[in-house]
Design a protein around this motif. Sequence first.
Motif, PDB file in Angstrom:
ATOM      1  N   GLU A 188      30.642  36.311  45.579  1.00  6.81           N
ATOM      2  CA  GLU A 188      30.888  35.145  46.427  1.00  6.81           C
ATOM      3  C   GLU A 188      32.286  34.602  46.117  1.00  6.81           C
ATOM      4  N   PHE A 189      32.926  33.996  47.116  1.00 12.26           N
ATOM      5  CA  PHE A 189      34.261  33.429  46.891  1.00 12.26           C
ATOM      6  C   PHE A 189      34.624  32.496  48.043  1.00 12.26           C
ATOM      7  N   ASP A 190      35.622  31.649  47.805  1.00  7.45           N
ATOM      8  CA  ASP A 190      36.185  30.789  48.849  1.00  7.45           C
ATOM      9  C   ASP A 190      37.333  31.519  49.528  1.00  7.45           C
ATOM     10  N   MET A 191      37.398  31.407  50.834  1.00  7.65           N
ATOM     11  CA  MET A 191      38.492  32.036  51.579  1.00  7.65           C
ATOM     12  C   MET A 191      39.123  31.007  52.516  1.00  7.65           C
ATOM     13  N   ASP A 244      33.341  28.832  52.434  1.00  6.37           N
ATOM     14  CA  ASP A 244      32.621  29.234  51.230  1.00  6.37           C
ATOM     15  C   ASP A 244      31.709  30.411  51.569  1.00  6.37           C
ATOM     16  N   LEU A 245      32.107  31.612  51.157  1.00  6.89           N
ATOM     17  CA  LEU A 245      31.242  32.778  51.342  1.00  6.89           C
ATOM     18  C   LEU A 245      30.237  32.810  50.201  1.00  6.89           C
ATOM     19  N   ASN A 246      28.967  32.615  50.537  1.00 11.88           N
ATOM     20  CA  ASN A 246      27.937  32.657  49.498  1.00 11.88           C
ATOM     21  C   ASN A 246      26.720  33.421  50.024  1.00 11.88           C
ATOM     22  N   PHE A 247      25.860  33.804  49.106  1.00 12.48           N
ATOM     23  CA  PHE A 247      24.705  34.642  49.448  1.00 12.48           C
ATOM     24  C   PHE A 247      23.382  33.916  49.232  1.00 12.48           C
ATOM     25  N   ALA A 248      23.396  32.579  49.358  1.00 13.96           N
ATOM     26  CA  ALA A 248      22.181  31.793  49.149  1.00 13.96           C
ATOM     27  C   ALA A 248      21.181  31.997  50.283  1.00 13.96           C
ATOM     28  N   LYS A 249      21.686  32.199  51.502  1.00 11.35           N
ATOM     29  CA  LYS A 249      20.819  32.367  52.661  1.00 11.35           C
ATOM     30  C   LYS A 249      21.267  33.584  53.468  1.00 11.35           C
ATOM     31  N   PRO A 250      20.342  34.202  54.214  1.00 15.50           N
ATOM     32  CA  PRO A 250      20.733  35.345  55.056  1.00 15.50           C
ATOM     33  C   PRO A 250      21.712  34.951  56.155  1.00 15.50           C
ATOM     34  N   ARG A 251      21.612  33.698  56.615  1.00 16.09           N
ATOM     35  CA  ARG A 251      22.498  33.197  57.665  1.00 16.09           C
ATOM     36  C   ARG A 251      22.739  31.711  57.431  1.00 16.09           C
ATOM     37  N   TYR A 252      23.973  31.292  57.576  1.00 11.98           N
ATOM     38  CA  TYR A 252      24.275  29.856  57.485  1.00 11.98           C
ATOM     39  C   TYR A 252      25.483  29.541  58.350  1.00 11.98           C
ATOM     40  N   GLU A 253      25.605  28.253  58.694  1.00 10.63           N
ATOM     41  CA  GLU A 253      26.658  27.808  59.597  1.00 10.63           C
ATOM     42  C   GLU A 253      27.432  26.653  58.964  1.00 10.63           C
ATOM     43  N   ALA A 254      28.711  26.572  59.274  1.00  5.64           N
ATOM     44  CA  ALA A 254      29.551  25.471  58.818  1.00  5.64           C
ATOM     45  C   ALA A 254      30.378  24.979  59.998  1.00  5.64           C
ATOM     46  N   LYS A 255      30.448  23.661  60.150  1.00  7.90           N
ATOM     47  CA  LYS A 255      31.187  23.080  61.274  1.00  7.90           C
ATOM     48  C   LYS A 255      32.462  22.402  60.780  1.00  7.90           C
ATOM     49  N   TRP A 265      28.416  41.623  54.795  1.00 14.21           N
ATOM     50  CA  TRP A 265      28.468  40.271  55.375  1.00 14.21           C
ATOM     51  C   TRP A 265      29.431  40.253  56.554  1.00 14.21           C
ATOM     52  N   ASN A 266      29.167  39.321  57.457  1.00 15.42           N
ATOM     53  CA  ASN A 266      30.066  39.161  58.606  1.00 15.42           C
ATOM     54  C   ASN A 266      30.199  37.690  58.957  1.00 15.42           C
ATOM     55  N   ILE A 267      31.345  37.352  59.510  1.00 16.71           N
ATOM     56  CA  ILE A 267      31.651  35.974  59.899  1.00 16.71           C
ATOM     57  C   ILE A 267      32.124  35.982  61.348  1.00 16.71           C
ATOM     58  N   GLU A 268      31.629  35.025  62.134  1.00 17.97           N
ATOM     59  CA  GLU A 268      32.079  34.851  63.510  1.00 17.97           C
ATOM     60  C   GLU A 268      32.458  33.389  63.738  1.00 17.97           C
ATOM     61  N   ILE A 269      33.351  33.160  64.700  1.00 18.91           N
ATOM     62  CA  ILE A 269      33.861  31.814  64.975  1.00 18.91           C
ATOM     63  C   ILE A 269      33.634  31.476  66.443  1.00 18.91           C
TER      64      ILE A 269
END
Length: 228
Positions: free
Chosen positions: A83-86, A104-115, A32-36
């Motif tokens: 999955e976990f909260d960070m 919230d790091l979760n694996f429900a979808k291949p890609r998701y966004e949070a604002k 998994w990867n996260i970008e801002i």
Amino acid sequence: MVAEIKRTVKVITEQRNIDKPSEVEGFPMKTWNIEIVLLDEAGDEKPASCFTKAVYNLHPSFANPIQTFTSPPFRCENEGWGEFDMTIDLYTTEKGGKNSLTHDLNFAKPRYEAKHVITFKNPSAALVSILRESGPVPGDENGARKKDDKKRKRTQAAVDMEKLADGLVKLNEDDLLHVVQMIHDNKSEETYTKNDIEQGEFHVDLYTLPDSLVKMLWAYVSKEGAQA
């Protein structure tokens, strides 16, 4: 001194299965990867260059649970099964300039966004200039300060604008009322002020004040600070 500027941060998460053995049966290994990024008024993505670094506080089970990145988009990439909260800490160059997000790091979808809406309180002139790249800032609507305007050089080297701004926000209510009156009585046509009656706030851009008024404010803040 701009009292505060709000910007919307978008956290983008992508994840997929990988062909590696998992520590827990029934939970496949993931990468998994996260970008801002920042969003401008139109909702378009802009580099989050207003931040100097992003610190990801991962689950303590990771070998390296605190991971720091110093360049946009602050990409954090790891492997795991759970999955976990960070908490993501976003830093600016300002003193105390840290904004923390819960993700919230979760694996429900291949890609998701949070604002998330971030508030920059009493940003420096340098930070205001960077934030202007992703949208207007208080004062732009008056034409008092444009992106291409050359920064006025202060002739009074003894006045530290950052210390002046810091001193003003530490004044008590009576002293602040006196400062507001001083600004009203001595401002120039270039001066940007905004009186937000609903919020009970008075905004002023210190960099649009005449030099004589800056000296007056500095003298007043220095005197009140010495008596505090």
